[in-house]
Design a protein around this motif. Structure first.
Motif, mmCIF file in Angstrom:
data_model
loop_
_atom_site.group_PDB
_atom_site.id
_atom_site.type_symbol
_atom_site.label_atom_id
_atom_site.label_comp_id
_atom_site.label_asym_id
_atom_site.label_seq_id
_atom_site.Cartn_x
_atom_site.Cartn_y
_atom_site.Cartn_z
ATOM 1 N N ALA A 41 0.868 -1.174 0.000
ATOM 2 C CA ALA A 41 0.000 0.000 0.000
ATOM 3 C C ALA A 41 0.905 1.224 0.000
ATOM 4 O O ALA A 41 2.049 1.158 0.465
ATOM 5 C CB ALA A 41 -0.919 0.027 1.220
ATOM 6 N N TRP A 42 0.387 2.329 -0.529
ATOM 7 C CA TRP A 42 1.289 3.477 -0.565
ATOM 8 C C TRP A 42 1.413 4.113 0.818
ATOM 9 O O TRP A 42 0.460 4.201 1.577
ATOM 10 C CB TRP A 42 0.872 4.491 -1.622
ATOM 11 N N GLN A 43 2.640 4.517 1.140
ATOM 12 C CA GLN A 43 2.906 5.220 2.389
ATOM 13 C C GLN A 43 2.306 6.615 2.349
ATOM 14 O O GLN A 43 1.741 7.090 3.330
ATOM 15 C CB GLN A 43 4.415 5.292 2.632
ATOM 16 N N GLU A 44 2.437 7.273 1.212
ATOM 17 C CA GLU A 44 1.848 8.591 1.008
ATOM 18 C C GLU A 44 1.801 8.860 -0.487
ATOM 19 O O GLU A 44 2.580 8.301 -1.258
ATOM 20 C CB GLU A 44 2.659 9.691 1.711
ATOM 21 N N TYR A 69 -3.099 0.272 -3.838
ATOM 22 C CA TYR A 69 -2.609 -1.043 -3.457
ATOM 23 C C TYR A 69 -2.015 -1.712 -4.684
ATOM 24 O O TYR A 69 -2.495 -1.519 -5.814
ATOM 25 C CB TYR A 69 -3.735 -1.912 -2.888
ATOM 26 N N ALA A 70 -0.979 -2.493 -4.470
ATOM 27 C CA ALA A 70 -0.304 -3.190 -5.566
ATOM 28 C C ALA A 70 -0.022 -4.620 -5.142
ATOM 29 O O ALA A 70 0.367 -4.876 -3.994
ATOM 30 C CB ALA A 70 0.999 -2.483 -5.941
ATOM 31 N N THR A 71 -0.215 -5.551 -6.061
ATOM 32 C CA THR A 71 0.059 -6.966 -5.819
ATOM 33 C C THR A 71 0.780 -7.534 -7.035
ATOM 34 O O THR A 71 0.349 -7.317 -8.173
ATOM 35 C CB THR A 71 -1.239 -7.753 -5.572
ATOM 36 N N VAL A 72 1.849 -8.244 -6.795
ATOM 37 C CA VAL A 72 2.579 -8.918 -7.864
ATOM 38 C C VAL A 72 2.622 -10.404 -7.522
ATOM 39 O O VAL A 72 2.747 -10.778 -6.348
ATOM 40 C CB VAL A 72 4.003 -8.343 -8.035
ATOM 41 N N ILE A 77 -2.718 -3.327 -9.994
ATOM 42 C CA ILE A 77 -2.590 -2.017 -9.369
ATOM 43 C C ILE A 77 -4.001 -1.486 -9.135
ATOM 44 O O ILE A 77 -4.790 -1.386 -10.079
ATOM 45 C CB ILE A 77 -1.776 -1.036 -10.236
ATOM 46 N N THR A 78 -4.312 -1.152 -7.903
ATOM 47 C CA THR A 78 -5.665 -0.753 -7.530
ATOM 48 C C THR A 78 -5.648 0.615 -6.883
ATOM 49 O O THR A 78 -4.849 0.872 -5.970
ATOM 50 C CB THR A 78 -6.274 -1.776 -6.545
ATOM 51 N N LEU A 79 -6.515 1.491 -7.363
ATOM 52 C CA LEU A 79 -6.787 2.784 -6.740
ATOM 53 C C LEU A 79 -8.198 2.723 -6.155
ATOM 54 O O LEU A 79 -9.144 2.346 -6.852
ATOM 55 C CB LEU A 79 -6.694 3.917 -7.744
ATOM 56 N N GLN A 80 -8.324 3.081 -4.895
ATOM 57 C CA GLN A 80 -9.618 3.019 -4.220
ATOM 58 C C GLN A 80 -10.012 4.425 -3.775
ATOM 59 O O GLN A 80 -9.235 5.128 -3.124
ATOM 60 C CB GLN A 80 -9.542 2.075 -3.019
ATOM 61 N N THR A 96 -7.795 -7.077 -1.715
ATOM 62 C CA THR A 96 -8.230 -5.724 -2.066
ATOM 63 C C THR A 96 -8.123 -5.476 -3.562
ATOM 64 O O THR A 96 -8.931 -4.721 -4.129
ATOM 65 C CB THR A 96 -7.394 -4.691 -1.296
ATOM 66 N N THR A 97 -7.169 -6.101 -4.221
ATOM 67 C CA THR A 97 -6.981 -5.882 -5.656
ATOM 68 C C THR A 97 -7.901 -6.749 -6.510
ATOM 69 O O THR A 97 -7.788 -6.716 -7.739
ATOM 70 C CB THR A 97 -5.523 -6.152 -6.046
ATOM 71 N N LEU A 98 -8.795 -7.515 -5.886
ATOM 72 C CA LEU A 98 -9.760 -8.334 -6.617
ATOM 73 C C LEU A 98 -11.104 -7.589 -6.693
ATOM 74 O O LEU A 98 -11.400 -6.749 -5.840
ATOM 75 C CB LEU A 98 -9.953 -9.682 -5.918
#
Length: 470
Positions: A317-320, A411-414, A344-347, A453-455
């Motif tokens: 998840a991004w820190q900032e 959020y990012a998932t690889v 790559i997910t933007l919420q 979260t990325t689903l």
């Protein structure tokens, strides 16, 4: 600190002052625990308080001791839910609803909270092939689309996901073979086969999704049953899809139940991507996959990665967000296809339009308080302080002109199929995030939640953290 933490800190300070005034000797026994508690709350490691890190470690140890981090599906069982999804996905089930136009679409229903999630499949247009003025129009339309969410209290959050993976190599051949007419001349069939054989082997599978999560209880007239709730969801999707097409994307349609199940299946089992694509392209695509086919047989969560059928994943998840002014293509490197499957997910969680002005006014007041505090203490204003104050005033002015206010998270998932490539895949994603001026933080102890979260299932980690776990 939030409101609760602020009042707790002020209460502790008042107690220390009162104790020092009326019973100074008691400070010998009272001061050490107060200092220790203050140190745990104020000392930070990578921006996170030490107390929170300790609490996370304790919860992880407790969950591991009770085997809450491992999942085994019962393959031979006497009920249809043999492959129930693990972790935060367990309360979810998949429904199929009519869209009112002769088709159907999939709805993910959270049986615990009553939230409903549907997904729109879109194809974005590249800003590199468009004029600057047209790209600016798309960006402005996207800002207006997000602002409209503040006038829809039924919408809890919107999740935009870009799913990329190396093409399994059979998609082109399957598509051509399915399109060949049996009455075509043999020479034409041979030409098509040669074109498939000589086509580049390296390709990418790219899928962009917009998932909308609604709470039917927040509707103007709350429905009394699940059928009415799905009807409210359908009306919201029609309204959002009609305006989304002006944001530089083409709306293909609503994702069917089989397509949602296929996305979850390929996320847990990357080797099944080719098989799933063939099933979804077949004549019985609507019934090719169900929710019982989506879950894994095996899943195990570790502190820094997540093991599942045929793959190992890492989530961040991004820190900032970026502190600098960013362009519309700032995420291009991060979302572009690479050698590994990634999502790559933007919420976006929009504030109600009535509360947006109050929130931004609080930001302006906080900036003014910090400025006054610096002047009273004789401290100089830093460039970052000046930038924060200017941005707070600019945001308040933009909101007054009709802009919306959203809480945004990334959020990012690889995922890799060979655990030996996990470090290389993680470095690839982190390097791409650096080019986007985004500081990613690995979700230590929360890999399963980041993965979910990325689903297209409507998972929101901030909401999960506030939910009482029984």
């Amino acid at each position: 600190m939030d409101t609760t933490a602020t009042f707790v800190a002020l209460g502790a300070a008042v107690i220390v002052i009162m104790t020092a005034a009326f019973a100074p000797k008691a400070l010998l026994y009272f001061a050490p625990p107060v200092v220790a508690a203050g140190g745990l709350g104020l000392v930070r490691v990578n921006g996170v308080p030490v107390a929170r890190l300790l609490a996370t470690r304790i919860r992880w140890w407790w969950g591991t001791a009770r085997r809450h981090t491992r999942y085994r599906a019962g393959i031979v069982v006497d009920h249809p839910r043999a492959f129930q999804l693990p972790g935060v996905l367990a309360p979810l089930t998949l429904l199929s609803a009519e869209d009112g136009y002769g088709g159907s679409y999939g709805v993910v229903w959270d049986r615990r909270t009553g939230l409903l999630t549907a997904t729109l499949r879109v194809v974005p247009a590249s800003t590199w092939l468009a004029d600057r003025a047209e790209a600016d129009t798309w960006v402005a339309a996207w800002g207006g689309w997000l602002a409209s969410l503040g006038h829809l209290p039924i919408v809890r959050w919107v999740t935009v996901t870009v799913d990329t993976a190396p093409e399994p190599g059979s998609t082109l051949a399957d598509a051509v073979n399915a399109s060949l007419s049996p009455d075509a001349p043999e020479s034409a069939r041979q030409i098509m086969r040669r074109l498939v054989a000589t086509a580049p082997a390296a390709a990418a599978d790219v899928d962009t999704r917009v998932s909308v999560t609604v709470d039917p209880r927040r509707a103007a007239s709350p429905p009394g049953d699940l059928t009415g709730a799905v009807g409210e969801l359908g009306r919201v999707l029609d309204a959002l899809a009609s305006t989304l097409s002006g944001c530089g994307v083409s709306v293909i349609g609503r994702a069917t139940a089989a397509e949602i199940a296929g996305v979850v299946r390929t996320a847990f089992d990357p080797d099944a991507r080719g098989e799933v694509n063939r099933l979804l392209a077949g004549p019985k695509a609507d019934s090719a996959l169900g929710w019982c086919d989506a879950g894994p047989v095996f899943a195990a969560e570790h502190v820094g990665h997540y093991e599942h059928d045929g793959g190992v994943s890492v989530s961040w998840a991004w820190q900032e967000p970026p502190r600098q002014n960013v362009r519309s293509d700032v995420l291009a490197r991060l979302v572009s296809p690479g050698p590994f499957a990634k999502r790559i997910t933007l919420q976006y969680r929009a504030f109600p339009a009535a509360a947006a002005s109050r929130v931004l006014q609080q930001e302006v007041n906080a900036a003014a308080f910090r400025s006054q505090f610096r002047r009273r203490t004789g401290r100089d204003e830093t460039a970052r302080d000046a930038w924060d104050a200017a941005r707070a005033r600019q945001a308040a002015a933009e909101e007054a002109m009709g802009a919306g206010v959203c809480l945004v998270s990334l959020y990012a998932t690889v995922t890799v199929t060979d655990p030996g490539h996990l470090a290389q895949a993680a470095a690839h994603v982190e390097a791409a995030a650096d080019t986007a001026r985004i500081h990613l933080r690995r979700l230590w102890g929360g890999q399963a939640t980041g993965f979910a979260t990325t689903l297209p299932c409507g998972i929101c980690p901030p909401e999960l953290s506030r939910r009482l776990v029984h």
